[in-house]
Design an enzyme around this catalytic site. Sequence first.
Site, PDB file in Angstrom:
ATOM      1  N   ARG A  15       3.760  11.535 -20.954  1.00 31.84           N
ATOM      2  CA  ARG A  15       2.618  11.019 -21.308  1.00 31.84           C
ATOM      3  C   ARG A  15       1.825  10.420 -20.228  1.00 31.84           C
ATOM      4  O   ARG A  15       0.605  10.404 -19.948  1.00 31.84           O
ATOM      5  CB  ARG A  15       2.852   9.806 -22.432  1.00 31.84           C
ATOM      6  CG  ARG A  15       1.881   9.055 -22.913  1.00 31.84           C
ATOM      7  CD  ARG A  15       2.312   8.260 -24.129  1.00 31.84           C
ATOM      8  NE  ARG A  15       1.333   7.659 -24.630  1.00 31.84           N
ATOM      9  CZ  ARG A  15       0.428   7.644 -25.626  1.00 31.84           C
ATOM     10  NH1 ARG A  15       0.246   9.208 -26.116  1.00 31.84           N
ATOM     11  NH2 ARG A  15      -0.722   6.899 -26.152  1.00 31.84           N
ATOM     12  N   TYR A  16       2.765   9.611 -19.374  1.00 28.84           N
ATOM     13  CA  TYR A  16       2.337   8.924 -18.253  1.00 28.84           C
ATOM     14  C   TYR A  16       2.302   9.559 -16.927  1.00 28.84           C
ATOM     15  O   TYR A  16       2.012   8.730 -15.871  1.00 28.84           O
ATOM     16  CB  TYR A  16       2.992   7.504 -18.164  1.00 28.84           C
ATOM     17  CG  TYR A  16       3.112   6.750 -19.633  1.00 28.84           C
ATOM     18  CD1 TYR A  16       1.970   6.298 -20.266  1.00 28.84           C
ATOM     19  CD2 TYR A  16       4.530   6.442 -20.017  1.00 28.84           C
ATOM     20  CE1 TYR A  16       2.056   5.916 -21.353  1.00 28.84           C
ATOM     21  CE2 TYR A  16       4.200   5.714 -21.305  1.00 28.84           C
ATOM     22  CZ  TYR A  16       3.243   5.180 -22.133  1.00 28.84           C
ATOM     23  OH  TYR A  16       3.337   4.773 -23.181  1.00 28.84           O
ATOM     24  N   HIS A  90      27.571  20.768  -4.494  1.00 27.76           N
ATOM     25  CA  HIS A  90      27.699  19.789  -3.572  1.00 27.76           C
ATOM     26  C   HIS A  90      26.098  19.861  -2.999  1.00 27.76           C
ATOM     27  O   HIS A  90      25.710  20.817  -2.277  1.00 27.76           O
ATOM     28  CB  HIS A  90      28.692  19.758  -2.582  1.00 27.76           C
ATOM     29  CG  HIS A  90      28.510  18.366  -1.834  1.00 27.76           C
ATOM     30  ND1 HIS A  90      27.640  18.141  -1.139  1.00 27.76           N
ATOM     31  CD2 HIS A  90      29.815  17.899  -1.509  1.00 27.76           C
ATOM     32  CE1 HIS A  90      28.110  16.676  -0.600  1.00 27.76           C
ATOM     33  NE2 HIS A  90      29.230  16.704  -0.833  1.00 27.76           N
ATOM     34  N   HIS A 169       2.129 -26.699 -23.915  1.00 25.36           N
ATOM     35  CA  HIS A 169       2.876 -26.600 -25.198  1.00 25.36           C
ATOM     36  C   HIS A 169       2.086 -25.837 -26.375  1.00 25.36           C
ATOM     37  O   HIS A 169       2.296 -26.153 -27.567  1.00 25.36           O
ATOM     38  CB  HIS A 169       3.412 -27.698 -25.611  1.00 25.36           C
ATOM     39  CG  HIS A 169       4.165 -28.556 -24.528  1.00 25.36           C
ATOM     40  ND1 HIS A 169       5.479 -28.200 -24.456  1.00 25.36           N
ATOM     41  CD2 HIS A 169       3.970 -29.371 -23.771  1.00 25.36           C
ATOM     42  CE1 HIS A 169       6.004 -29.196 -23.446  1.00 25.36           C
ATOM     43  NE2 HIS A 169       4.941 -29.773 -23.094  1.00 25.36           N
ATOM     44  N   SER A 293      -8.419   0.123 -33.642  1.00 27.20           N
ATOM     45  CA  SER A 293      -7.352   0.018 -34.883  1.00 27.20           C
ATOM     46  C   SER A 293      -7.774   1.538 -35.590  1.00 27.20           C
ATOM     47  O   SER A 293      -8.976   1.666 -35.738  1.00 27.20           O
ATOM     48  CB  SER A 293      -7.555  -1.130 -35.792  1.00 27.20           C
ATOM     49  OG  SER A 293      -7.016  -0.947 -36.931  1.00 27.20           O
ATOM     50  N   LYS A 299     -12.149  -3.574 -34.587  1.00 28.75           N
ATOM     51  CA  LYS A 299     -11.225  -4.198 -33.654  1.00 28.75           C
ATOM     52  C   LYS A 299     -11.003  -3.651 -32.177  1.00 28.75           C
ATOM     53  O   LYS A 299     -11.412  -2.179 -32.031  1.00 28.75           O
ATOM     54  CB  LYS A 299      -9.655  -4.038 -34.205  1.00 28.75           C
ATOM     55  CG  LYS A 299      -9.350  -4.795 -35.095  1.00 28.75           C
ATOM     56  CD  LYS A 299      -7.883  -4.897 -35.464  1.00 28.75           C
ATOM     57  CE  LYS A 299      -7.190  -5.821 -34.630  1.00 28.75           C
ATOM     58  NZ  LYS A 299      -5.556  -5.676 -35.007  1.00 28.75           N
ATOM     59  N   ASN A 307       0.985  -2.586 -23.100  1.00 26.88           N
ATOM     60  CA  ASN A 307       1.758  -1.484 -22.496  1.00 26.88           C
ATOM     61  C   ASN A 307       2.060  -2.063 -21.243  1.00 26.88           C
ATOM     62  O   ASN A 307       3.504  -1.781 -20.794  1.00 26.88           O
ATOM     63  CB  ASN A 307       0.518  -0.350 -22.297  1.00 26.88           C
ATOM     64  CG  ASN A 307       1.155   0.642 -21.453  1.00 26.88           C
ATOM     65  OD1 ASN A 307       1.620   0.674 -20.324  1.00 26.88           O
ATOM     66  ND2 ASN A 307       1.366   1.887 -22.269  1.00 26.88           N
ATOM     67  N   ARG A 333      34.230   4.208  -0.373  1.00 27.40           N
ATOM     68  CA  ARG A 333      32.997   4.767  -1.412  1.00 27.40           C
ATOM     69  C   ARG A 333      33.351   5.316  -2.643  1.00 27.40           C
ATOM     70  O   ARG A 333      34.600   5.887  -2.883  1.00 27.40           O
ATOM     71  CB  ARG A 333      32.504   5.943  -0.376  1.00 27.40           C
ATOM     72  CG  ARG A 333      32.641   7.318  -0.825  1.00 27.40           C
ATOM     73  CD  ARG A 333      31.606   7.930  -1.709  1.00 27.40           C
ATOM     74  NE  ARG A 333      30.063   8.586  -1.235  1.00 27.40           N
ATOM     75  CZ  ARG A 333      28.854   7.979  -1.583  1.00 27.40           C
ATOM     76  NH1 ARG A 333      29.018   7.221  -2.603  1.00 27.40           N
ATOM     77  NH2 ARG A 333      27.989   8.257  -1.172  1.00 27.40           N
ATOM     78  N   SER A 338      25.470   7.376  -6.278  1.00 28.65           N
ATOM     79  CA  SER A 338      24.406   8.924  -6.211  1.00 28.65           C
ATOM     80  C   SER A 338      23.389   8.893  -7.411  1.00 28.65           C
ATOM     81  O   SER A 338      22.494   8.944  -7.251  1.00 28.65           O
ATOM     82  CB  SER A 338      25.429   9.912  -6.111  1.00 28.65           C
ATOM     83  OG  SER A 338      24.715  11.089  -6.021  1.00 28.65           O
TER      84      SER A 338
HETATM   85  O1  LIG Z   1      30.533  13.910   2.850  1.00 30.44           O
HETATM   86  C1  LIG Z   1      31.091  13.983   1.623  1.00 30.44           C
HETATM   87  O2  LIG Z   1      30.734  14.816   0.959  1.00 30.44           O
HETATM   88  C2  LIG Z   1      32.217  13.145   1.663  1.00 30.44           C
HETATM   89  C3  LIG Z   1      32.910  12.749   0.086  1.00 30.44           C
HETATM   90  N1  LIG Z   1      31.811  11.919  -0.456  1.00 30.44           N
HETATM   91  C4  LIG Z   1      30.552  12.264  -0.873  1.00 30.44           C
HETATM   92  N2  LIG Z   1      29.263  11.747  -0.533  1.00 30.44           N
HETATM   93  C5  LIG Z   1      28.265  12.060  -1.057  1.00 30.44           C
HETATM   94  N3  LIG Z   1      27.960  13.158  -1.996  1.00 30.44           N
HETATM   95  C6  LIG Z   1      29.102  13.644  -2.449  1.00 30.44           C
HETATM   96  C7  LIG Z   1      30.265  13.187  -2.121  1.00 30.44           C
HETATM   97  N4  LIG Z   1      31.344  13.925  -2.733  1.00 30.44           N
HETATM   98  C8  LIG Z   1      30.660  14.863  -3.682  1.00 30.44           C
HETATM   99  N5  LIG Z   1      29.537  14.483  -3.613  1.00 30.44           N
HETATM  100  C9  LIG Z   1      28.191  15.277  -4.323  1.00 30.44           C
HETATM  101  O3  LIG Z   1      27.536  14.252  -4.891  1.00 30.44           O
HETATM  102  C10 LIG Z   1      26.597  14.727  -5.829  1.00 30.44           C
HETATM  103  C11 LIG Z   1      26.594  13.740  -6.994  1.00 30.44           C
HETATM  104  O4  LIG Z   1      25.791  14.169  -8.014  1.00 30.44           O
HETATM  105  P1  LIG Z   1      25.412  13.081  -9.048  1.00 30.44           P
HETATM  106  O5  LIG Z   1      26.313  12.399  -9.708  1.00 30.44           O
HETATM  107  O6  LIG Z   1      24.619  13.864 -10.006  1.00 30.44           O
HETATM  108  O7  LIG Z   1      24.236  12.248  -8.226  1.00 30.44           O
HETATM  109  C12 LIG Z   1      27.193  16.163  -6.041  1.00 30.44           C
HETATM  110  O8  LIG Z   1      26.453  17.283  -5.855  1.00 30.44           O
HETATM  111  C13 LIG Z   1      28.536  16.008  -5.409  1.00 30.44           C
HETATM  112  O9  LIG Z   1      28.965  17.365  -5.141  1.00 30.44           O
HETATM  113  C14 LIG Z   1      33.963  12.271   0.349  1.00 30.44           C
HETATM  114  O10 LIG Z   1      34.935  12.919  -0.187  1.00 30.44           O
HETATM  115  O11 LIG Z   1      34.236  11.053   0.713  1.00 30.44           O
END
Ligand SMILES: O=C(O)C[C@H](Nc1ncnc2c1ncn2[C@@H]1O[C@H](COP(=O)(O)O)[C@@H](O)[C@H]1O)C(=O)O
Length: 460
Positions: A15-16, A90, A169, A293, A299, A307, A333, A338
Site C-alpha cells: 500500500r505505501y 552464506h 491541562h 467518512s 466530514k 496515519n 560475535r 545480521s
Molecule cells: O566470515 C565469516 O563468515 C565468519 C563467521 N561469521 C559470520 N559472519 C557474518 N555472516 C555469517 C557468519 N556466519 C554465517 N554467516 C551468514 O550470515 C547470513 C545470516 O543470515 P540472516 O540470519 O538471514 O541474516 C547467512 O547467509 C549466514 O551464512 C564466523 O564463523 O565467525
Amino acid sequence: MSALSPQPLSPLDGRYASAVSELGEFLSEAGLNRARIQVEVEWLIYLTDHSLFGSTPIDLEKQRQLRQLAPNFGDDEVAELGALESTTKHDVKAVEYYVRRRLSELGLNDIAELTHFAATSEDINNLSYALVIRDAVTEVWLPAFRAVIDELRTQAVQYRDDAMLARTHGQPATPTTMGKELAVTVYRLERIRKQVEAAEYLGKFSGATGTFAAHLSAEADLDWQAVSREFVTSLGLTWNPLTTQIESHDWQAELYSQVAHGNRILHNLCTDVWTYISLGYFTQIPVVGATGSSTMPHKINPIKFENAEANLELSSALLDSLAQTLVTSRLQRDLTDSTTQRNVGVALGHSLLALSNITSGLGQISLNRELLSADLDTNWEVLAEAIQTVVRAEITAGRSSITDPYALLKELTRGKRIGADDLATFVDGLDIGGAAKQRLLALTPHTYVGISSALVEHIL
Ligand SMILES: O=C(O)C[C@H](Nc1ncnc2c1ncn2[C@@H]1O[C@H](COP(=O)(O)O)[C@@H](O)[C@H]1O)C(=O)O
C-alpha cells in the site's frame, strides 16, 4: 490453493510503496548486496594499487569496469547472486563468488585470490551497512525531515501574531500565538536534525576477531592498522580501530535513538495538530474527489496526522529495538545482528511514511482566525494572572494596600466565566497606581501574549 501470487507482508512494500520506495534503493537486500560488491571491489583495487603480494595495479579501464559492477547490479544480477547463495548458504560468500566470476570475465583471474582477502564477512557487511544507512539517511530521510521543518517554519512565521487561547491541562490558560507554538516544535526538531546530520558512520576492517592475525600471517612487515584506516576512510567512513569480529554498532544505536526521538517530537506535533483541528482552530482544506467518512458526508477527517501518528509509533518501536539489541553480541560475535539489521529500512520506512503524511497534512490545513478570536473573547478570566501579577508589583512598590492578590483574583475568577465588562469594573476598583491600572485596562486576551511573536525569531 490461493489465486494470489505471493504478496508483500509489509504495507511498506504494498500500500505505501510509493511513499517509501526511495529507501529501497539503499536499505533493501539488493541495496545491501550492491554495497557489498562495491566494498569487495574497492578492497581488490586497494590491494592491487598497493602492489601487495606481487600484484600489479589493475589497468584503469578494467578498474572502471569493476567499479561499474555495483551501479549495474540490476534484477538479472540479483537473480544470479541469489542462485549462488542458494548453494553457498552464506550471503557474503556468494558475493565473493559473484565478484570472482566478473574477474574471470575481465581476464583478471591472476588476482582472483585477492577477492575478500583476509576479510571476515563482517568486514564487508559493516562497511556496506554504514554506506547504505548513511546514504539512506542523508539522501532520503533527512530531506523528508527537513521538508516537515521547513513547512512548519513557514506556518510558524505566518501565524506568529495570531493569538490563541492556550490550554494547559486542557483548560483555558494564558494565551499564546499559533506561530509561537509551532515554533517550539521547529526548535525541537532542529536540534534532532543537527544531531542526525552530525552522525558518525563507523567502520571496522580488521579480520575475523579484529586482530589482523590473518593479515600478519600473510605479510608481517606491513602496518595493517594504517591500511585498514586508509581503506575505511577512503569510503567516507570513520575508522573504528578496536572491535571484536563485529563493528560494535554503537553509532547505529546513537543514530536510531536520535531518529526515534525525532519521531516522538513529530508524534507530539501530530496529536496537537489533530487537537487544534478538533477544536476548529485549523480548518481542513477539502481535497477534490476525496471522501471523509463513508457514512457521514459532511466530514473531513484528519487522516494524514492519524496515519503519521501510528507509523511514528511503529518506527520508534523498531528503532528502539535496534538500538537496544545491536549493541550486544556474545563474545567475539553472534549472528543476531545480521537479521536485525535487515529491518533498518523498515524502521526508517515507517518514519519516512509519517514524514510524507505530515508534510501533506500540513499543506491541507488553514488557520481559522475567527474561531481563535471568538475563543479568546469568551475567556477573559485568563487575564486574572496578569492582574494578580501587576497587583503584586504594585504592593511591592508601595502603591497598593491589597493584602492577598491571589485570593482576590481567585474569588473573582476560579471556575467562572468573566466578561470584559466584569473585569474592567474589577480593575477599575483596584487599589493600585494609575499607570498600572491603565495598562491592565488596555489588556485583552488577544494582546496578553507576551513576546510570542518575537520568540519565533529563534527559529529564523
Ligand atoms: O566470515 C565469516 O563468515 C565468519 C563467521 N561469521 C559470520 N559472519 C557474518 N555472516 C555469517 C557468519 N556466519 C554465517 N554467516 C551468514 O550470515 C547470513 C545470516 O543470515 P540472516 O540470519 O538471514 O541474516 C547467512 O547467509 C549466514 O551464512 C564466523 O564463523 O565467525
